[in-house]
Design an enzyme around this catalytic site. Structure first.
Site, mmCIF file in Angstrom:
data_model
loop_
_atom_site.group_PDB
_atom_site.id
_atom_site.type_symbol
_atom_site.label_atom_id
_atom_site.label_comp_id
_atom_site.label_asym_id
_atom_site.label_seq_id
_atom_site.Cartn_x
_atom_site.Cartn_y
_atom_site.Cartn_z
ATOM 1 N N LYS A 191 0.847 -1.201 0.000
ATOM 2 C CA LYS A 191 0.000 0.000 0.000
ATOM 3 C C LYS A 191 0.885 1.255 0.000
ATOM 4 C CE LYS A 191 -3.589 -2.781 2.062
ATOM 5 N NZ LYS A 191 -4.823 -2.845 2.837
ATOM 6 N N HIS A 250 -8.281 -3.252 -6.436
ATOM 7 C CA HIS A 250 -8.302 -3.394 -4.977
ATOM 8 C C HIS A 250 -9.439 -2.551 -4.411
ATOM 9 C CE1 HIS A 250 -7.055 -3.152 -0.763
ATOM 10 N NE2 HIS A 250 -6.296 -4.204 -0.990
ATOM 11 N N GLU A 304 -11.044 -10.740 -1.746
ATOM 12 C CA GLU A 304 -10.793 -9.927 -0.561
ATOM 13 C C GLU A 304 -12.120 -9.397 -0.023
ATOM 14 O OE1 GLU A 304 -8.785 -6.228 -1.257
ATOM 15 O OE2 GLU A 304 -10.213 -5.756 -2.831
ATOM 16 N N GLY A 322 -0.984 -5.677 5.814
ATOM 17 C CA GLY A 322 -0.138 -5.216 6.925
ATOM 18 C C GLY A 322 0.982 -6.164 7.316
#
Length: 241
Positions: free
Chosen positions: A11, A96, A165, A226
């Site tokens: 990201k 995304h 996702e 993350g």
């Protein structure tokens, strides 16, 4: 044969210096990783040139996080597929949920981006998934089938990766139950003409749940957010048992 692909999506994190520091540590932790597993780092545009040089000759593939559908032109702030392939990028994330939510991507523009990626030799990682309200309303299947129908118009499914996702699981710490992720990914596969497309799960993937996720029969990898920012954590994920 479906390929296992583990991709890290950084990201908007990591300066060039931080990216190179990560790579140096990470490389040493994947020396014994199963050769059949494809490892991808999807970094910010500003990191890609330096990372490409650093990763030359290594098993790690480089990915971008977006691509424009035009080859060139007056599109301030955009990057074309030709620009990415020139510097050694192999994969690109397309559609995304953060791009759809914050930057106005629609199924139509996502489709254009997927086609542009393929035109320039990039493998798109196409993201699809439902929101919390859509899931609560029992619309998961309908939403995802509609996304796929629109996103995959004229797309070569032999040069494609899909990431499921669930939007409600991204960055929230809430992971979709692995059996449920497996069920939805099975539905995604049913919509495809090429049943060997690699389909990843993405949404709060971490070292503590990757083993369970990868035990599922339909899941061919992970799109990791993350947890991919820490080289030790991402290495643990790549080295799942």
């Amino acid at each position: 044969m479906r390929k296992i692909i583990i991709a890290g999506n950084w990201k908007m994190y990591k300066t060039q210096a931080e990216a190179l520091e990560f790579v140096q540590v990470f490389k040493s932790k994947i020396e014994d990783t199963d050769e059949s597993r494809e490892i991808v780092l999807c970094a910010p545009f500003t990191d890609l040139g330096a990372m490409s040089k650093n990763l030359h000759g290594s098993r790690i593939k480089l990915g971008a996080q977006n691509v424009h559908w035009e080859e060139a032109g007056a599109y301030t702030g955009e990057i074309s597929g030709a620009m990415l392939t020139e510097i050694g990028v192999s994969y690109v994330i397309v559609g995304h949920s953060e791009r759809r939510q914050y930057f106005g991507d629609t199924d139509e523009t996502v489709n254009l981006r997927v086609l542009a990626a393929q035109k320039y030799g990039l493998i798109p990682i196409l993201c699809v998934g439902e929101s919390k309200s859509q899931r609560d309303a029992g619309e998961t299947e309908k939403i995802i089938i509609n996304q796929l129908k629109r996103d995959l118009v004229d797309v070569d499914q032999n040069k494609l990766v899909i990431a499921y996702e669930p939007i409600w699981a991204i960055g929230t710490g809430d992971t979709c139950e692995s059996s449920e992720a497996n069920r939805v990914i099975g539905i995604i596969r049913e919509q495809l003409t090429n049943k060997n497309v690699s389909i990843q799960y993405g949404g709060s993937v971490k070292p503590g749940n990757i083993d369970e996720i990868m035990k599922q029969s339909e899941i061919d990898g992970a799109l990791v957010g993350g947890a991919s920012l820490n080289p030790a954590d991402f290495a643990q994920i790549v080295n799942y048992k």
